[in-house]
Design a protein around this motif. Sequence first.
Motif, PDB file in Angstrom:
ATOM      1  N   PHE A 230       1.097  -1.070  -0.060  1.00 54.71           N
ATOM      2  CA  PHE A 230      -0.116   0.001   0.050  1.00 54.71           C
ATOM      3  C   PHE A 230       0.860   1.111   0.080  1.00 54.71           C
ATOM      4  N   GLY A 231       2.065   1.123   0.605  1.00 57.24           N
ATOM      5  CA  GLY A 231       2.794   2.304   0.536  1.00 57.24           C
ATOM      6  C   GLY A 231       3.273   2.541  -0.654  1.00 57.24           C
ATOM      7  N   TYR A 232       3.547   1.713  -1.718  1.00 55.86           N
ATOM      8  CA  TYR A 232       3.879   1.999  -2.938  1.00 55.86           C
ATOM      9  C   TYR A 232       2.666   2.654  -3.753  1.00 55.86           C
ATOM     10  N   PHE A 233       1.641   2.122  -3.452  1.00 57.27           N
ATOM     11  CA  PHE A 233       0.220   2.652  -4.120  1.00 57.27           C
ATOM     12  C   PHE A 233       0.030   4.092  -3.969  1.00 57.27           C
ATOM     13  N   ARG A 234       0.498   4.367  -2.579  1.00 59.21           N
ATOM     14  CA  ARG A 234       0.119   5.908  -2.123  1.00 59.21           C
ATOM     15  C   ARG A 234       1.288   6.625  -2.886  1.00 59.21           C
ATOM     16  N   THR A 235       2.429   6.216  -2.950  1.00 63.27           N
ATOM     17  CA  THR A 235       3.841   6.932  -3.569  1.00 63.27           C
ATOM     18  C   THR A 235       3.289   7.238  -5.104  1.00 63.27           C
ATOM     19  N   ARG A 236       2.917   6.127  -5.545  1.00 68.39           N
ATOM     20  CA  ARG A 236       2.919   6.070  -6.967  1.00 68.39           C
ATOM     21  C   ARG A 236       1.572   7.187  -7.354  1.00 68.39           C
ATOM     22  N   GLY A 271     -16.390   1.843  -8.984  1.00 67.69           N
ATOM     23  CA  GLY A 271     -15.504   1.177  -8.320  1.00 67.69           C
ATOM     24  C   GLY A 271     -15.714   0.977  -6.814  1.00 67.69           C
ATOM     25  N   ILE A 272     -16.181   2.058  -6.297  1.00 72.23           N
ATOM     26  CA  ILE A 272     -16.318   2.375  -4.699  1.00 72.23           C
ATOM     27  C   ILE A 272     -17.572   1.520  -4.391  1.00 72.23           C
ATOM     28  N   VAL A 273     -18.497   1.644  -5.336  1.00 73.09           N
ATOM     29  CA  VAL A 273     -19.827   1.029  -5.187  1.00 73.09           C
ATOM     30  C   VAL A 273     -19.800  -0.375  -5.338  1.00 73.09           C
ATOM     31  N   ARG A 274     -18.971  -1.002  -6.171  1.00 73.61           N
ATOM     32  CA  ARG A 274     -18.739  -2.234  -6.268  1.00 73.61           C
ATOM     33  C   ARG A 274     -17.927  -2.773  -5.191  1.00 73.61           C
ATOM     34  N   GLY A 275     -16.815  -2.150  -4.496  1.00 72.03           N
ATOM     35  CA  GLY A 275     -16.221  -2.564  -3.419  1.00 72.03           C
ATOM     36  C   GLY A 275     -17.116  -2.611  -2.240  1.00 72.03           C
ATOM     37  N   LEU A 276     -17.966  -1.748  -1.989  1.00 73.34           N
ATOM     38  CA  LEU A 276     -18.998  -1.884  -0.941  1.00 73.34           C
ATOM     39  C   LEU A 276     -19.907  -2.824  -0.991  1.00 73.34           C
ATOM     40  N   ARG A 277     -20.344  -3.192  -2.212  1.00 74.82           N
ATOM     41  CA  ARG A 277     -21.310  -4.269  -2.446  1.00 74.82           C
ATOM     42  C   ARG A 277     -20.560  -5.489  -2.318  1.00 74.82           C
ATOM     43  N   VAL A 295      -8.573   6.798  -1.185  1.00 70.17           N
ATOM     44  CA  VAL A 295      -7.102   7.247  -0.764  1.00 70.17           C
ATOM     45  C   VAL A 295      -6.569   7.523  -1.922  1.00 70.17           C
ATOM     46  N   GLY A 296      -6.463   6.631  -2.972  1.00 75.26           N
ATOM     47  CA  GLY A 296      -5.715   6.818  -4.448  1.00 75.26           C
ATOM     48  C   GLY A 296      -6.296   8.246  -5.204  1.00 75.26           C
ATOM     49  N   VAL A 297      -7.378   8.572  -5.049  1.00 76.99           N
ATOM     50  CA  VAL A 297      -8.015   9.810  -5.527  1.00 76.99           C
ATOM     51  C   VAL A 297      -7.526  10.866  -4.732  1.00 76.99           C
ATOM     52  N   LEU A 298      -7.797  10.856  -3.499  1.00 73.58           N
ATOM     53  CA  LEU A 298      -7.187  12.092  -2.560  1.00 73.58           C
ATOM     54  C   LEU A 298      -5.698  12.369  -2.661  1.00 73.58           C
ATOM     55  N   THR A 299      -4.767  11.195  -2.799  1.00 76.11           N
ATOM     56  CA  THR A 299      -3.324  11.210  -2.818  1.00 76.11           C
ATOM     57  C   THR A 299      -3.034  11.929  -4.193  1.00 76.11           C
ATOM     58  N   THR A 300      -3.619  11.402  -5.310  1.00 78.84           N
ATOM     59  CA  THR A 300      -3.375  11.975  -6.579  1.00 78.84           C
ATOM     60  C   THR A 300      -3.682  13.463  -6.822  1.00 78.84           C
ATOM     61  N   ALA A 301      -4.630  13.641  -6.203  1.00 79.79           N
ATOM     62  CA  ALA A 301      -5.243  15.270  -6.195  1.00 79.79           C
ATOM     63  C   ALA A 301      -4.243  15.914  -5.297  1.00 79.79           C
TER      64      ALA A 301
END
Length: 336
Positions: A230-236, A271-277, A295-301
């Motif tokens: 997950f650390g790389y996910f946020r960095t990227r 994707g969020i809806v799919r994950g929650l479902r 988290v990915g959206v907020l970090t990219t923004a």
Amino acid sequence: MSRRSCSVVICVYTEERWADILAAVDSVRAQDPAPLETVLVVDHNEALRARLTAAFAAAGGVRVLANAGPRGLSAGRNTGVAAARGEVIAFLDDDAVAQPGWLRHFDEAFDDPRVLAVGGRTLPAWASGRRPAWFPEEFDWVVGCTYRGLPAGRVRVRNVLGGNASFRRSAFDAAGGFATGIGRDGDRRPLGCEETELCIRLARAVPGAVVLIDDRAVIHHKVPPARERFGYFRTRAYAEGLSKALVARSVGAGKGLESERRYATRVLPAGIVRGLRDATLLRPGGAARAAAIVVGVLTTAGGYAVGRARTRGGAVAFSSGPIAPLAPAPDGAEAA
């Protein structure tokens, strides 16, 4: 129609990927029909260049060159373009292998003279053998792969993904090369988007130019253990935001973020809806995938906001321009 000659450029930078580099070259040489040549561009690593030169000294159709520009992937690709002899120039990552038919599908798309660039489908090869349960397919671009939300089939797109792409040589004559200062520099912060910026410039330079993705042109991209975390996910994701800011500076936010707006307003909410479902159905990782998208959206923004502030202050610069052919190498400087 007759098949076009094709040069395949693979940019390399570290001996730690030695086995991966050899596998990438083998997958290219196994293509049917075979490419005119495979060009290995070594990014300021003399030991690796010497080792590859020796390894391919007796191998026909493989050339080993040093990056003639500044350190980084964009300059390496520009070196490969300058040296390539083919009518079409294809790019493959140094830690990926191409499936049979990869180059054939690229070539078929170029039967249409309007087509100046063609990309393919990149599938992740997870080091653990399976996708982490928390990792959303909508963010497969984090590991350099085709992500959920891209259209299927052979379709027109704004830009290709650079690790699995091909261009007519005339595209570089019209638009210049990859912009230095945007893409990756070895193992430093994982910036990207240099192919996005180039494709937008190309569309402006050649009215009516067509850029395609054909998902039958498949490669498998290695995802090492460090990139499953997950650390790389946020960095990227943060680095992607920085890169998008550079693209917006170069070509304007309208074109620079055109595809991203659809992705952010349609693909990611779904994707969020799919994950929650999935979470309500007690499927593994559903809630974690939904959270990872947020988290990915907020970090990219956040990365984009920082990047825009830097570009307004003039602290970040990059350049692109026409690519001149390389001068002939001295004897022994490349493997042929």
